[in-house]
Design an enzyme around this catalytic site. Structure first.
Site, PDB file in Angstrom:
ATOM      1  N   LEU A  28       0.826  -1.209   0.000  1.00 55.68           N
ATOM      2  CA  LEU A  28       0.000   0.000   0.000  1.00 55.68           C
ATOM      3  C   LEU A  28       0.860   1.259   0.000  1.00 55.68           C
ATOM      4  O   LEU A  28       0.450   2.305  -0.499  1.00 55.68           O
ATOM      5  CB  LEU A  28      -0.919   0.010   1.228  1.00 55.68           C
ATOM      6  CG  LEU A  28      -1.907  -1.158   1.353  1.00 55.68           C
ATOM      7  CD1 LEU A  28      -2.637  -1.083   2.690  1.00 55.68           C
ATOM      8  CD2 LEU A  28      -2.897  -1.149   0.200  1.00 55.68           C
ATOM      9  N   GLY A  29       2.049   1.174   0.567  1.00 59.06           N
ATOM     10  CA  GLY A  29       2.939   2.333   0.629  1.00 59.06           C
ATOM     11  C   GLY A  29       4.291   1.933   1.157  1.00 59.06           C
ATOM     12  O   GLY A  29       4.479   0.843   1.703  1.00 59.06           O
ATOM     13  N   PHE A  33      11.734   3.640   6.585  1.00 61.65           N
ATOM     14  CA  PHE A  33      12.088   2.594   7.542  1.00 61.65           C
ATOM     15  C   PHE A  33      11.124   1.405   7.528  1.00 61.65           C
ATOM     16  O   PHE A  33      11.154   0.580   8.430  1.00 61.65           O
ATOM     17  CB  PHE A  33      12.174   3.170   8.968  1.00 61.65           C
ATOM     18  CG  PHE A  33      10.908   3.778   9.489  1.00 61.65           C
ATOM     19  CD1 PHE A  33      10.671   5.129   9.315  1.00 61.65           C
ATOM     20  CD2 PHE A  33       9.965   3.018  10.149  1.00 61.65           C
ATOM     21  CE1 PHE A  33       9.501   5.708   9.800  1.00 61.65           C
ATOM     22  CE2 PHE A  33       8.809   3.583  10.643  1.00 61.65           C
ATOM     23  CZ  PHE A  33       8.590   4.935  10.463  1.00 61.65           C
ATOM     24  N   GLY A  34      10.318   1.282   6.515  1.00 62.95           N
ATOM     25  CA  GLY A  34       9.424   0.138   6.434  1.00 62.95           C
ATOM     26  C   GLY A  34       8.451   0.271   5.289  1.00 62.95           C
ATOM     27  O   GLY A  34       8.595   1.133   4.428  1.00 62.95           O
ATOM     28  N   LYS A  35       7.455  -0.588   5.279  1.00 62.15           N
ATOM     29  CA  LYS A  35       6.441  -0.546   4.234  1.00 62.15           C
ATOM     30  C   LYS A  35       5.103  -0.943   4.832  1.00 62.15           C
ATOM     31  O   LYS A  35       5.031  -1.536   5.905  1.00 62.15           O
ATOM     32  CB  LYS A  35       6.821  -1.479   3.091  1.00 62.15           C
ATOM     33  CG  LYS A  35       7.143  -2.901   3.520  1.00 62.15           C
ATOM     34  CD  LYS A  35       7.862  -3.666   2.415  1.00 62.15           C
ATOM     35  CE  LYS A  35       8.390  -5.007   2.943  1.00 62.15           C
ATOM     36  NZ  LYS A  35       9.228  -5.696   1.967  1.00 62.15           N
ATOM     37  N   ASP A 145       1.434  16.564  14.477  1.00 57.21           N
ATOM     38  CA  ASP A 145       1.781  16.500  13.058  1.00 57.21           C
ATOM     39  C   ASP A 145       0.512  16.327  12.220  1.00 57.21           C
ATOM     40  O   ASP A 145       0.470  15.529  11.283  1.00 57.21           O
ATOM     41  CB  ASP A 145       2.763  15.358  12.784  1.00 57.21           C
ATOM     42  CG  ASP A 145       3.414  15.457  11.410  1.00 57.21           C
ATOM     43  OD1 ASP A 145       3.447  16.576  10.835  1.00 57.21           O
ATOM     44  OD2 ASP A 145       3.887  14.422  10.891  1.00 57.21           O
TER      45      ASP A 145
END
Length: 459
Positions: A28-29, A33-35, A145
């Site tokens: 999905l993205g 530092f990861g997916k 944020d």
């Protein structure tokens, strides 16, 4: 999140693999530092978003505290307009966060592709945003944020707030009652945050919500400039031009939210009382959401359990995973113990890390004592230590230079990093072994699994 560099064959193999009770689907993205991958629960067939976090990337980017904070925060929040964390899994190399899947994607993409929304539609989304943010504040969580990219839209058109990596909890507030960490995205950050004199989390979040409302109703940001210094000047002045074609009610509310003075800025409670905001408002009920959670068979018994996944991504049988001590990853009453993120490395390598529960000052003193006791010369500079064994005739032959640095993960957990600049590997190995044997957190792997089920059930 890690940027994938996979050929089609490997992608196809990755899809369809199993992790505990989940079948892994498409990506999905991805990021630094990861997916995030789509995952389907094998028994219920419900879809989830699986956030895969690479431990080595966490260490390299020094963001363990950010991951810890996001998980600790999400476990507190159960609201229909906040993305839900259902479960956390762990393997030797990765942390897996099983999150609520939001099919509609980012609100940013929706505005970017379709342009501004009609006031009635925009107001509905803004009402949900305020409802979710207000709930977070009542729980003591300040997002810090908030932006269009961190607001998702589900298949029914409802918003879900996500990405709490920069959030603040009550323990982050200093003695003056304010937060002091400058964080957030440039175009959404409040003037008082930029002033660097302390700020209230609720008030700064309110400003960011106002920026989001402005973009929803107009299709563009109120403060923009390629030059960051100029952008921050515009934000600090708060001189925003509100389009006259907006309704008087919308204009008035935007002016009251985008007030550069945090002392006179409208509060979220005031926003909820605003006439334009209250039009056709149907507040969400987090209690109903919690009741729905209890009825969900796939997330009830497993909520916030921590599973040890034997293999990095694939698991042949859902029953082969073993519940481990939940305190290894999630400390339910305070913060996360991330000692498992740092595993001893081969001392033949140039860099080695280990965790220690000694205080930082004690660690530095003990490293100095151990180094001196082994016949090394120890230098201190800028909070770092250099352990040196010299061979004046031939530097590097029999000689050794090792840099030692201490990083704080939380007040009771530190990471010691040893980096060899040059020298004898066998002598380096002796030094590393001596330091880790005397200072490292005692190994717990031998008894973790035997105690896991009892402790896991208690949590």
């Amino acid at each position: 999140m890690v940027i994938l560099r996979l050929g089609n064959t490997r992608k196809e193999k990755e899809e369809g693999m199993r992790l505990a009770n989940y079948e892994i689907g498409t990506t999905l993205g991805s990021g630094s530092f990861g997916k995030v991958k789509l995952a389907k629960h094998i028994d219920s067939h419900k879809l989830f978003a699986l956030k895969i976090i690479d431990k080595t990337k966490i260490i390299h980017l020094n963001i363990a505290h950010q991951i810890k904070r996001e998980i600790a925060t999400l476990k507190l929040l159960k609201h229909p307009n906040v993305v839900r964390l259902h479960e956390v899994l762990a393997s030797k190399t990765n942390i897996y966060m099983v999150l609520e899947y939001v099919a509609g994607g980012e609100l940013f993409d929706r505005i970017a592709s379709k342009g501004r929304l009609k006031e009635a539609e925009g107001r509905k989304l803004f009402q949900q945003l305020i409802d979710g943010v207000s709930y977070c504040h009542n729980k003591g969580v300040f997002h810090r944020d908030l932006k269009l990219e961190n607001v998702l839209v589900d298949a029914q058109g409802n918003i879900k707030i996500t990405d709490f990596g920069l959030s603040a909890l009550p323990q982050h507030i200093r003695a003056d009652g304010l937060l002091h960490t400058t964080c957030g995205s440039p175009s959404y950050v409040a003037p008082e945050v930029l002033a660097n004199r302390g700020y209230e989390g609720a008030t700064s979040d309110t400003w960011s919500c106002g920026i989001i409302l402005f973009v929803i109703l107009t299709g563009y940001l109120p403060f923009e400039d390629r030059n960051m210094a100029v952008l921050y000047q515009k934000i600090s002045k708060g001189d925003v031009r509100i389009p006259k074609w907006l309704s008087p009610g919308a204009q008035n509310l935007l002016r009251r939210i985008l007030d550069p003075n945090p002392l006179t800025r409208i509060t979220l409670a005031g926003v909820k009382e605003d006439e334009w905001f209250r039009h056709e408002n149907v507040p969400s009920n987090p209690e109903d959401e919690e009741e729905g959670e209890k009825k969900n068979a796939c997330t009830d018994d497993e909520a916030f359990s921590t599973r040890d996944v034997p293999r990095e991504a694939e698991q042949k049988s859902p029953d082969s995973s073993t519940l481990i001590n939940a305190f290894q990853l999630i400390a339910m009453s305070s913060c996360l113990d991330l000692s498992g993120f740092f595993e001893k490395e081969d001392v033949s390598e140039r860099k080695m890390r280990f965790t220690s529960n000694h205080a930082a000052k004690d660690l530095i003193a003990k490293i100095e004592d151990i180094g001196t006791g082994m016949g090394f010369r120890v230098q201190k500079k800028n909070g770092k230590l250099k352990v040196i064994q010299e061979n004046k005739a031939h530097r590097g032959l029999g000689g050794l230079s090792v840099a030692a640095e201490v990083f704080e993960i939380n007040p009771s957990l530190h990471v010691v990093e040893l980096s060899k600049s040059y020298g004898d590997s066998s002598v380096y190995g002796q030094l590393c072994n001596k330091l880790s044997d005397d200072l490292a957190v005692a190994p717990r792997q031998a008894h973790v699994k035997s105690e896991a089920r009892d402790i896991g059930e208690k949590t």
